[in-house]
Design an enzyme around this catalytic site. Structure first.
Site, PDB file in Angstrom:
ATOM      1  N   GLY A  70       0.814  -1.201   0.000  1.00  0.00           N
ATOM      2  CA  GLY A  70       0.000   0.000   0.000  1.00  0.00           C
ATOM      3  C   GLY A  70       0.848   1.252   0.000  1.00  0.00           C
ATOM      4  N   CYS A  71       0.271   2.346   0.446  1.00  0.00           N
ATOM      5  CA  CYS A  71       0.984   3.627   0.470  1.00  0.00           C
ATOM      6  C   CYS A  71       2.268   3.509   1.274  1.00  0.00           C
ATOM      7  CB  CYS A  71       0.077   4.689   1.081  1.00  0.00           C
ATOM      8  SG  CYS A  71       0.892   6.278   1.319  1.00  0.00           S
ATOM      9  N   PHE A  72       3.373   3.973   0.695  1.00  0.00           N
ATOM     10  CA  PHE A  72       4.655   3.809   1.378  1.00  0.00           C
ATOM     11  C   PHE A  72       4.818   4.709   2.598  1.00  0.00           C
ATOM     12  CE2 PHE A  72       6.554   6.114  -2.626  1.00  0.00           C
ATOM     13  CZ  PHE A  72       5.842   7.274  -2.342  1.00  0.00           C
ATOM     14  N   TRP A  73       3.976   5.708   2.768  1.00  0.00           N
ATOM     15  CA  TRP A  73       4.092   6.562   3.952  1.00  0.00           C
ATOM     16  C   TRP A  73       3.979   5.740   5.233  1.00  0.00           C
ATOM     17  CZ3 TRP A  73      -0.031  10.711   2.226  1.00  0.00           C
ATOM     18  CH2 TRP A  73       0.508  11.502   1.199  1.00  0.00           C
TER      19      TRP A  73
END
Length: 250
Positions: A70-73
């Site tokens: 998913g989102c790497f953040w």
């Protein structure tokens, strides 16, 4: 509402657009609502067994793992808070160098996945234990091409092993978890060896730490840090290891 810098404006994407209506309403009701929204919308963590197959003792002082979920953040933020991790860098893996740019990757047509390169000390934490945190806290491994509000192959659940040993451990662990039916659905995480990692733009690095009040972070990612602290207290470090700090130290 905080005014975004020029770089931050570039971050506007499908993931932010999907949350526009929900976060606008939440912001009107205040930060307390956002805290409860985080509990409602973030992926649930769960206790899972450690891998039955893990690395043998190594003389190497460092090792590198590349994981996507998913989102790497949020994935970066989780591993920056793990003891034994030396660095965690957000980036793109699975496509060409020329297309490894946020605007292009966000189309879902480049073959990349938003990923995190994790450099760790194998004497302090094993590759298998990193995978345990990855499957338990960092993302939902039963979701293949989406995580939470984000959809597309760039958000796929995938492990990019940097050695045959890592590939073998990951494959054995997925089989173990599926055989034990640890999750309500099958683990669908793919294994893609021999893929090049490209670091993401500077404005994506350390995003969870530098923007803790950003609605997407509050709703989707801060609960992951709380889950890490709760489920893996011995591995949790309060002070994250940041890319910006590593760069300034050079």
């Amino acid at each position: 509402m905080k005014i975004l810098s020029t770089d931050m404006i570039r971050i506007r994407s499908a993931r932010v657009a999907r949350f526009a209506g929900m976060t606008a309403a939440a912001l009107l009701l205040g930060g307390v609502v956002l805290q409860f929204a985080g509990r409602a919308f973030a992926e649930d963590a769960r206790v899972i067994p450690p891998p039955s197959v893990d690395e043998k003792a190594s003389s190497a002082s460092t090792e590198t793992a590349v994981l996507a979920g998913g989102c790497f953040w949020g994935v970066q933020g989780v591993f920056q808070h793990v003891n034994g991790v030396i660095s965690a860098t957000s980036g793109y893996t699975g496509g060409s160098k020329n297309a490894a740019h946020y605007e292009m990757v966000s189309t879902g047509d480049t073959g990349h996945a938003e990923s995190v390169r994790i450099v760790f000390d194998p004497h302090k934490i094993s590759y298998g234990h990193l995978l345990q945190i990855y499957f338990s806290v960092a993302h939902d491994p039963t979701e293949l091409n989406y995580q939470g509000p984000d959809t597309g192959t760039q958000y796929r659940s995938v492990i990019f092993p940097t050695s045959q040993s890592q590939a073998d451990i990951a494959r054995a662990y997925i089989e173990q978890l599926n055989h034990a039916k640890v999750f309500d659905a099958a683990v669908v995480t793919k294994i893609e060896p021999a893929r090049q990692f490209y670091a993401a733009e500077d404005y994506h690095q350390d995003f969870l730490t530098t923007h803790p009040n950003y609605p997407y972070i509050v709703i989707n990612d801060l609960p992951k840090i709380k889950n890490l602290q709760h489920l893996f207290p011995g591995d949790y470090r309060a002070d994250p290891v940041l890319v910006t700090a590593s760069a300034s130290a050079k």
